[in-house]
Design an enzyme around this catalytic site. Structure first.
Site, PDB file in Angstrom:
ATOM      1  N   SER A   5       0.503  -1.100  -0.067  1.00  0.00           N
ATOM      2  CA  SER A   5       0.188   0.462  -0.114  1.00  0.00           C
ATOM      3  C   SER A   5       0.639   1.463  -0.210  1.00  0.00           C
ATOM      4  CB  SER A   5      -0.869  -0.240   1.202  1.00  0.00           C
ATOM      5  OG  SER A   5      -1.715   1.514   1.430  1.00  0.00           O
ATOM      6  N   HIS A  28      -1.360  -1.437  -4.271  1.00  0.00           N
ATOM      7  CA  HIS A  28      -2.721  -1.206  -4.116  1.00  0.00           C
ATOM      8  C   HIS A  28      -2.500   0.900  -3.190  1.00  0.00           C
ATOM      9  CE1 HIS A  28      -6.159  -1.677  -1.091  1.00  0.00           C
ATOM     10  NE2 HIS A  28      -6.071  -0.753   0.038  1.00  0.00           N
ATOM     11  N   ASP A  30      -5.235   3.897  -2.213  1.00  0.00           N
ATOM     12  CA  ASP A  30      -5.397   4.121  -1.113  1.00  0.00           C
ATOM     13  C   ASP A  30      -6.697   5.682  -1.249  1.00  0.00           C
ATOM     14  OD1 ASP A  30      -5.778   1.658   0.798  1.00  0.00           O
ATOM     15  OD2 ASP A  30      -4.790   2.230   1.601  1.00  0.00           O
ATOM     16  N   MET A  32      -8.799   8.450  -1.359  1.00  0.00           N
ATOM     17  CA  MET A  32      -9.484   9.019   0.147  1.00  0.00           C
ATOM     18  C   MET A  32      -9.792   9.712   0.050  1.00  0.00           C
ATOM     19  SD  MET A  32      -7.177   7.563   3.895  1.00  0.00           S
ATOM     20  CE  MET A  32      -6.359   5.989   3.781  1.00  0.00           C
ATOM     21  N   HIS A  61      -8.152   1.240  -4.136  1.00  0.00           N
ATOM     22  CA  HIS A  61      -9.983   0.811  -3.319  1.00  0.00           C
ATOM     23  C   HIS A  61     -10.443   2.306  -2.513  1.00  0.00           C
ATOM     24  CE1 HIS A  61     -10.187  -0.036   1.346  1.00  0.00           C
ATOM     25  NE2 HIS A  61     -11.285   0.905   0.845  1.00  0.00           N
ATOM     26  N   MET A  63     -12.304   4.754  -0.759  1.00  0.00           N
ATOM     27  CA  MET A  63     -12.654   5.115   0.264  1.00  0.00           C
ATOM     28  C   MET A  63     -13.344   6.503   0.325  1.00  0.00           C
ATOM     29  SD  MET A  63      -9.874   3.379   2.748  1.00  0.00           S
ATOM     30  CE  MET A  63      -8.967   3.059   1.859  1.00  0.00           C
ATOM     31  N   MET A 132     -12.323  -5.380   5.194  1.00  0.00           N
ATOM     32  CA  MET A 132     -11.285  -4.062   6.084  1.00  0.00           C
ATOM     33  C   MET A 132     -10.634  -5.183   7.821  1.00  0.00           C
ATOM     34  SD  MET A 132     -10.515  -1.903   4.073  1.00  0.00           S
ATOM     35  CE  MET A 132      -9.804  -0.602   5.159  1.00  0.00           C
ATOM     36  N   ASP A 170      -7.356  -6.199   3.757  1.00  0.00           N
ATOM     37  CA  ASP A 170      -6.465  -4.615   4.389  1.00  0.00           C
ATOM     38  C   ASP A 170      -6.338  -3.948   5.296  1.00  0.00           C
ATOM     39  OD1 ASP A 170      -5.585  -2.157   4.187  1.00  0.00           O
ATOM     40  OD2 ASP A 170      -7.230  -1.653   2.340  1.00  0.00           O
TER      41      ASP A 170
END
Length: 218
Positions: A5, A28, A30, A32, A61, A63, A132, A170
């Site tokens: 990540s 990965h 993230d 956000m 991913h 979010m 998660m 994750d």
């Protein structure tokens, strides 16, 4: 499969971070938005730049709020897997189909407190289930072992032939937690600080993979 990540990498040197883990399976990412989760990280422009900077498949991913609107764009940008949160999606099935139509695998994620059973039927529309193992929003949190029954349930459904998907975990994945996740049935492991906080990230990836394989064969 090990998916380092970049949330735990140096954001000023993301291309170098990707180069340091070329033996990984996915990278990965993230995303956000500061709304669905309290943190704000990166978005589509950075993903596009990463896509041009590495040959590693990007595991995005999301979010974010309104993933139905934004998720197809990440697939169009070249992400290999685009995961949305069931808690944020208005029409998760339609989003999955849009992501797939744009050329990526479609993933569905559930927070630690979200039960999996209500969504087993729609998982047939997805390629990845992301469980998660921490509350989404920040890196470096402690692994929540209490969510592993969801991993077991998903793996049981796959073994029974009811589903065909990756089971990804994750949050808090490290040498002292990856074996429990693998034994529960996970086959994709997102690791942040355990990889990018190591002196040799590539060696850390291989060590985690070795641990997971050994546990999965037990």
């Amino acid at each position: 499969m090990i998916a380092p990540s970049i949330l735990s990498a140096d954001f000023a040197r993301l291309a170098d971070a990707a180069d340091s883990v070329t033996g990984a399976d996915w990278l990965h990412v993230d995303v956000m938005d500061g709304h669905f989760v309290p943190n704000l990280t990166i978005g589509l422009p950075v993903v596009k730049s990463l896509r041009a900077a590495t040959e590693l498949p990007l595991d995005c991913h999301l979010m974010i709020e309104d993933p139905d609107r934004w998720a197809p764009g990440y697939a169009e940008a070249g992400a290999a897997n685009v995961t949305i949160h069931v808690e944020a999606a208005k029409d998760a099935v339609q989003s999955a189909r849009a992501i797939r139509s744009a050329g990526a695998l479609a993933g569905l994620s559930v927070k630690p407190g979200t039960p999996l059973e209500p969504y087993l039927e729609i998982l047939r529309e997805f390629d990845t289930l992301l469980v998660m193992t921490v509350e989404p929003g920040f890196g470096g949190q402690e692994f929540i072992a209490e969510v592993l029954p969801k991993v077991r349930l998903a793996r049981d459904e796959v073994r029974a032939g009811h589903l065909r998907l990756y089971v990804e975990v994750d949050g808090g994945i490290a040498p002292d937690t990856i074996e429990a996740a693998a034994e529960a049935g996970a086959d994709v492991f997102v690791a942040g600080s355990a990889v990018f906080g190591a002196a040799d990230p590539a060696r850390a990836v291989e060590a985690l993979r070795k641990q997971a394989r050994a546990s999965m064969s037990v």
